[in-house]
Design a protein around this motif. Structure first.
Motif, PDB file in Angstrom:
ATOM      1  N   PRO A 296      61.102  56.241  56.878  1.00  0.00           N
ATOM      2  CA  PRO A 296      59.680  55.981  56.632  1.00  0.00           C
ATOM      3  C   PRO A 296      58.818  57.204  56.945  1.00  0.00           C
ATOM      4  O   PRO A 296      59.093  57.965  57.874  1.00  0.00           O
ATOM      5  CB  PRO A 296      59.355  54.821  57.595  1.00  0.00           C
ATOM      6  N   TRP A 297      57.759  57.394  56.159  1.00  0.00           N
ATOM      7  CA  TRP A 297      56.824  58.477  56.417  1.00  0.00           C
ATOM      8  C   TRP A 297      56.159  58.301  57.776  1.00  0.00           C
ATOM      9  O   TRP A 297      55.745  57.201  58.152  1.00  0.00           O
ATOM     10  CB  TRP A 297      55.734  58.501  55.350  1.00  0.00           C
ATOM     11  N   GLN A 298      56.020  59.398  58.494  1.00  0.00           N
ATOM     12  CA  GLN A 298      55.235  59.424  59.725  1.00  0.00           C
ATOM     13  C   GLN A 298      53.852  59.953  59.359  1.00  0.00           C
ATOM     14  O   GLN A 298      53.719  61.050  58.810  1.00  0.00           O
ATOM     15  CB  GLN A 298      55.903  60.311  60.770  1.00  0.00           C
ATOM     16  N   LEU A 299      52.799  59.185  59.647  1.00  0.00           N
ATOM     17  CA  LEU A 299      51.484  59.456  59.080  1.00  0.00           C
ATOM     18  C   LEU A 299      50.396  59.778  60.094  1.00  0.00           C
ATOM     19  O   LEU A 299      49.362  60.341  59.716  1.00  0.00           O
ATOM     20  CB  LEU A 299      51.035  58.248  58.239  1.00  0.00           C
ATOM     21  N   ALA A 300      50.579  59.416  61.356  1.00  0.00           N
ATOM     22  CA  ALA A 300      49.495  59.607  62.319  1.00  0.00           C
ATOM     23  C   ALA A 300      50.055  59.708  63.728  1.00  0.00           C
ATOM     24  O   ALA A 300      51.137  59.178  64.022  1.00  0.00           O
ATOM     25  CB  ALA A 300      48.498  58.447  62.238  1.00  0.00           C
ATOM     26  N   ALA A 301      49.310  60.370  64.592  1.00  0.00           N
ATOM     27  CA  ALA A 301      49.724  60.503  65.991  1.00  0.00           C
ATOM     28  C   ALA A 301      48.506  60.804  66.850  1.00  0.00           C
ATOM     29  O   ALA A 301      47.496  61.330  66.369  1.00  0.00           O
ATOM     30  CB  ALA A 301      50.772  61.602  66.150  1.00  0.00           C
ATOM     31  N   ALA A 302      48.621  60.472  68.123  1.00  0.00           N
ATOM     32  CA  ALA A 302      47.607  60.834  69.113  1.00  0.00           C
ATOM     33  C   ALA A 302      48.304  60.982  70.455  1.00  0.00           C
ATOM     34  O   ALA A 302      49.223  60.219  70.773  1.00  0.00           O
ATOM     35  CB  ALA A 302      46.510  59.777  69.192  1.00  0.00           C
ATOM     36  N   ALA A 316      55.632  50.935  57.155  1.00  0.00           N
ATOM     37  CA  ALA A 316      56.461  49.803  57.550  1.00  0.00           C
ATOM     38  C   ALA A 316      57.869  50.015  57.026  1.00  0.00           C
ATOM     39  O   ALA A 316      58.096  50.687  56.018  1.00  0.00           O
ATOM     40  CB  ALA A 316      55.888  48.511  56.979  1.00  0.00           C
ATOM     41  N   SER A 317      58.838  49.453  57.731  1.00  0.00           N
ATOM     42  CA  SER A 317      60.235  49.568  57.328  1.00  0.00           C
ATOM     43  C   SER A 317      60.986  48.331  57.773  1.00  0.00           C
ATOM     44  O   SER A 317      60.755  47.817  58.875  1.00  0.00           O
ATOM     45  CB  SER A 317      60.864  50.819  57.954  1.00  0.00           C
TER      46      SER A 317
END
Length: 649
Positions: A296-302, A316-317
């Motif tokens: 799955p694509w990783q799209l955001a982080a903090a 989602a996966s």
């Protein structure tokens, strides 16, 4: 067999003046029970199979397991089991046999002309599972790899439960030239094969990731812990890969001909390559810090402002228990399990934005549906319990994010009625404690255009929002004043962020540029351009505000001088679009998420080094053995520097 001083101790050649060595396997001495000496097996073009026991002073014993003759099939492949008790041999007629130590009179499993271990064409490689000798993998010119489950006591194939096929078949497009089992801490039964230009990494008979070279792959081997793979190719390079994602960590350039072998040094801290240019090179490697890896694509982080952890969000996966996880800032290899990291799943196709509250107790995300409506909704979790929090009032908004360093959050929503203004509001964090938030600290009506993101400065004075190809900037000390419009981009804004001192705002655009805007004055922005070949997706300031990091759909990260706009370094660590970039607290570690399914958190010490120090590190990185005309090691390392050091010039 040579002594340490180079003198010959024994001749281990194949018998006969014209018979050449076709395959070799070695098993180290074993001191634990049952003890045994080192063993060397040699397969010959005339089908002979020889086995030597070796000691410190030379040959201890010699056995001829197969005599060989002009009519026998060449013995292409040999492999010892991990405990040295079994030896597998693979032949050019497609047969494979298994031999047992102490039972040299005949094969333990199979016989020439009558073996259950058979391919349709020549066997090219064999490998026992390192700790389970009942598992044997084979590679063949028939475009298949097979995994055989042996009944070693019964001297044949095991009968598997529920009618499972034995062997398991892994189909390829072309002849399979190599096979290896890979043991990782979280999975002991992975398999790696090589065929044509690709290295395949299999998790089952139907599921694989492919790692691609520009020409035929000549060798591929895993590290001892199974976390890394190294491959060599006729394209003149070797590549270092993670076993968790099909993303090259380093490309080792410098050889002037086909690279024929690539292996890990026993220390695991370097790679040794051999080439037809008559050189052998040893390359120092820096292991990546992989926070997440998958399809799955990783799209955001903090990053949590209160401790060494980050929230990572993406698609989602079916295989994953959620969209987001709270991960320690440590490599996957050091974490026994990630099961307790996941946040409760939400009713969205992906989470595309993530933020931590200033106290680290809550996480805000923005979920999105992948239908025609592209509906977005804020999602709130408790960071300790990983469970959803559901203040009813938040559902009325389409976007939300915590302010960095402040106990506040910003929300956006589209017009309530057609043609009406969009709304932008700032709330105290305590508004999330219940279903009735009270009055917002600031509420603005914004006509004309779609607001896609917003940010609050760390000192709380400035509020910025992205609207199409420009940003709007409000001074909260003058809430009735019209916003300042920051124009100049020619494409939609994808990201905006304030510097830690609240003096500057960086905007990243699909026009392939970023701009650094002075917040308090009307001065011209600093333009960051000329580096990226694709739309920018994210931008962030370093903690001291002197540098800007950008990420792009061109799969690269680039580091810039925030005051001059000069590009300082390029970081190539992903195989697909970079979706989020962040600096670690020390300003040296760079976090990036990507559509290649990985999240990296590697140190970029080279990003700020002057050229002479980079050259010094290059010389230290490569050790060269070869003829006098071989190139200087520093020149050889130039192709390696951009990846393994984390940045290039």
């Amino acid at each position: 067999l040579l002594a340490p001083d180079g003198t010959q101790r024994a001749d281990l050649s194949c018998p006969g003046a014209t018979s050449l060595v076709a395959g070799v396997a070695y098993s180290a001495a074993r001191t634990a029970a049952p003890a045994r000496p080192a063993q060397l097996a040699v397969g010959c073009y005339n089908g002979a199979l020889l086995l030597w026991d070796l000691g410190p002073q030379g040959v201890l014993a010699r056995l001829q397991l197969l005599p060989g003759d002009e009519r026998s099939a060449t013995l292409n492949a040999l492999a010892f089991s991990g405990n040295g008790q079994y030896l597998a041999s693979g032949h050019a007629d497609g047969e494979a046999l298994v031999w047992k130590r102490g039972q040299a009179g005949k094969p333990w499993v199979g016989a020439l002309g009558n073996t259950p271990l058979r391919h349709g064409q020549a066997v090219r490689d064999l490998a026992f599972h390192p700790t389970d000798p009942s598992l044997l993998a084979s590679a063949s010119d028939d475009s298949a790899a097979r995994v055989w489950t042996l009944d070693l006591d019964g001297q044949g194939l095991a009968r598997l439960e529920a009618g499972a096929a034995n062997p398991g078949r892994l189909q390829h497009d072309r002849p399979v030239l190599g096979v290896r089992f890979v043991q990782r801490a979280d999975d002991k039964y992975l398999l790696m094969t090589r065929s044509d230009k690709r290295v395949f990494f299999w998790s089952d008979e139907k599921t694989f990731d492919a790692r691609l070279h520009a020409d035929a792959v000549t060798d591929a081997n895993p590290s001892a812990d199974g976390e890394l793979l190294v491959s060599s190719s006729a394209d003149g390079t070797a590549q270092l890969w993670s076993s968790r994602a099909a993303t090259a960590i380093a490309v080792m350039r410098g050889h002037r001909n086909e690279v024929t072998r690539a292996i890990f040094h026993p220390s695991g801290q370097s790679v040794v390559t051999v080439s037809r240019d008559r050189t052998l090179r040893r390359w120092q490697i820096t292991r990546p810090v992989m926070l997440a890896a998958g399809r799955p694509w990783q799209l955001a982080a903090a990053i949590d402002p209160t401790g060494p952890r980050a929230v990572l969000c993406g698609e989602a996966s079916a295989a994953a228990p959620g969209h987001c996880r709270i991960s320690p800032l440590a490599d996957l290899a050091t974490r026994a399990s990630t099961d307790n990291e996941w946040l409760a799943k939400v009713g969205a196709d992906a989470v595309v934005r993530a933020s931590f509250s200033a106290d680290g107790r809550r996480v805000l995300g923005v979920g999105i549906t992948h239908d025609v409506y592209q509906t977005t909704r804020p999602v709130l979790w408790d960071a300790a319990s990983r469970q959803r929090l559901n203040p009813a009032w938040l559902d009325a908004w389409s976007w939300a994010a915590f302010a960095i360093g402040r106990a506040e959050l910003v929300t956006l929503r589209p017009p309530v009625a057609p043609g009406g203004p969009e709304e932008l509001a700032v709330w105290p964090q305590k508004a999330l404690d219940g279903d009735e938030p009270g009055a917002p600290l600031l509420k603005l009506a914004v006509p004309q255009g779609h607001l896609s993101a917003a940010a609050l400065s760390p000192d709380g004075r400035w509020l910025a929002a992205a609207r199409g190809d420009h940003a709007l900037l409000w001074d909260r000390n003058a809430p009735a004043a019209a916003p300042r419009e920051l124009r100049g981009h020619r494409g939609d804004l994808r990201s905006l962020a304030f510097s830690a001192d609240s003096q500057a705002l960086v905007t990243a655009s699909s026009d392939r540029t970023a701009r650094v805007w002075p917040v308090a004055g009307a001065g011209a922005p600093v333009l960051l351009q000329g580096g990226h070949a694709g739309a920018l997706t994210s931008a962030a300031f370093s903690p001291d505000g002197r540098q800007v990091l950008t990420g792009s759909t061109d799969s690269s990260l680039r580091l810039w001088d925030a005051a001059t706009g000069r590009e300082l370094a390029t970081v190539e660590r992903h195989a697909d679009a970079v979706t989020t970039v962040l600096f670690g607290a020390d300003g040296q570690q760079l976090l990036s998420t990507s559509a290649d399914g990985t999240v990296r958190f590697d140190r970029c010490s080279a990003c700020s080094l002057p050229a002479d120090q980079l050259a010094s590190q290059a010389r230290a990185a490569v050790q060269l053995a070869g003829p006098p005309e071989a190139e200087d090691a520093a020149a050889l390392a130039q192709g390696l520097l951009p990846r393994w050091l984390g940045g290039g010039r």
